[in-house]
Design an enzyme around this catalytic site. Structure first.
Site, PDB file in Angstrom:
ATOM      1  N   LEU A   1       1.470  -1.070  -0.381  1.00  0.00           N
ATOM      2  CA  LEU A   1       0.108   0.090   0.024  1.00  0.00           C
ATOM      3  C   LEU A   1       1.097   1.125   0.099  1.00  0.00           C
ATOM      4  O   LEU A   1       2.173   1.379   0.914  1.00  0.00           O
ATOM      5  CB  LEU A   1      -0.847   0.177   1.732  1.00  0.00           C
ATOM      6  CG  LEU A   1      -2.174  -0.231   1.277  1.00  0.00           C
ATOM      7  CD1 LEU A   1      -3.261  -0.122   2.446  1.00  0.00           C
ATOM      8  CD2 LEU A   1      -2.887  -0.167  -0.285  1.00  0.00           C
ATOM      9  N   ASP A   2       0.264   1.994  -0.607  1.00  0.00           N
ATOM     10  CA  ASP A   2       1.671   3.297  -0.828  1.00  0.00           C
ATOM     11  C   ASP A   2       1.448   3.688   0.496  1.00  0.00           C
ATOM     12  O   ASP A   2       0.521   4.183   0.971  1.00  0.00           O
ATOM     13  CB  ASP A   2       0.919   4.372  -1.565  1.00  0.00           C
ATOM     14  CG  ASP A   2       0.830   3.493  -3.188  1.00  0.00           C
ATOM     15  OD1 ASP A   2       1.523   3.134  -3.388  1.00  0.00           O
ATOM     16  OD2 ASP A   2       0.000   4.400  -4.347  1.00  0.00           O
ATOM     17  N   LEU A   3       2.131   5.149   0.686  1.00  0.00           N
ATOM     18  CA  LEU A   3       2.675   6.104   1.872  1.00  0.00           C
ATOM     19  C   LEU A   3       1.367   6.387   2.337  1.00  0.00           C
ATOM     20  O   LEU A   3       1.283   6.657   3.307  1.00  0.00           O
ATOM     21  CB  LEU A   3       4.154   6.657   1.392  1.00  0.00           C
ATOM     22  CG  LEU A   3       5.184   7.423   2.841  1.00  0.00           C
ATOM     23  CD1 LEU A   3       5.070   6.386   3.850  1.00  0.00           C
ATOM     24  CD2 LEU A   3       5.513   7.890   2.432  1.00  0.00           C
TER      25      LEU A   3
ATOM     26  N   SER B   1      -1.487   5.783   1.286  1.00  0.00           N
ATOM     27  CA  SER B   1      -2.871   4.916   1.478  1.00  0.00           C
ATOM     28  C   SER B   1      -3.190   4.564   3.020  1.00  0.00           C
ATOM     29  O   SER B   1      -2.017   4.091   3.416  1.00  0.00           O
ATOM     30  CB  SER B   1      -2.863   3.806   0.651  1.00  0.00           C
ATOM     31  OG  SER B   1      -2.642   4.188  -1.290  1.00  0.00           O
TER      32      SER B   1
END
Length: 182
Positions: free
Chosen positions: A44-46, A48
């Site tokens: 998961l992106d930073l 998100s």
């Protein structure tokens, strides 16, 4: 076999170490999970939030993370603007991105969900409305949901992965984890 459901907060790296710049103090999974031998099944992106699955089983990790298995991932997405049925229809039909056409998604407008506050809060502009959608995809390209919503004219403000397959965040507070059945 161990399977962990983790509710990743905003601004946390989805890995156990920070390989960024020297002296970096970004938070990682190791700030929340002290269990040796488990590894994330996907990322998961930073910026998100939401569900991450971690396991010590390589086969399960591959089945969850590999797009060829088409495991559905459902997101609650706060977007800029008043989402129209036309925008939802474009998401449902597949969206042309720079790396090709996405698979069709399930997309519906939803009422503002009862969620934890984000720290820091999203930027709010009084002159620009926002709305929430539930979006389910069956692939996992880099920043795909954000790129899809932007392509249909509704940039993402907040992104929370709610479920992967049958596993959900239900009952898992931000920054917390619990064991689950594979």
């Amino acid at each position: 076999m161990t399977l962990i459901l983790f509710n990743k907060p905003y601004d946390v790296l989805s890995q156990f170490t920070d390989r960024g710049t020297a002296g970096s103090t970004r938070r990682t999974l190791s700030d929340f999970i002290d269990m040796p031998g488990v590894y994330p099944a996907g990322r998961l992106d930073l910026d998100s939030e939401g569900l991450m699955l971690l396991t010590d089983d390589g086969r399960l990790q591959a089945r969850i993370a590999d797009p060829k298995f088409k495991m559905p991932k459902t997101y609650l997405v706060q977007v800029e603007g008043d989402v129209t049925e036309a925008a939802l229809a474009m998401l449902r039909g597949g969206v042309r991105l720079k790396d090709g056409l996405t698979r069709p998604a399930e997309a519906e407008r939803i009422a503002d969900p009862e969620l934890w506050p984000r720290d820091p809060p999203i930027r709010v502009r009084k002159s620009v409305p926002d709305s929430w959608i539930r979006l389910t995809i069956h692939e996992g390209r880099n920043r795909q949901v954000r790129r899809m919503t932007a392509a249909v004219g509704h940039p993402t403000l907040r992104l929370i992965r709610w479920s992967i397959g049958s596993w959900t965040l239900e009952g898992v507070p931000p920054g917390q984890w619990q064991r689950a059945s594979p």
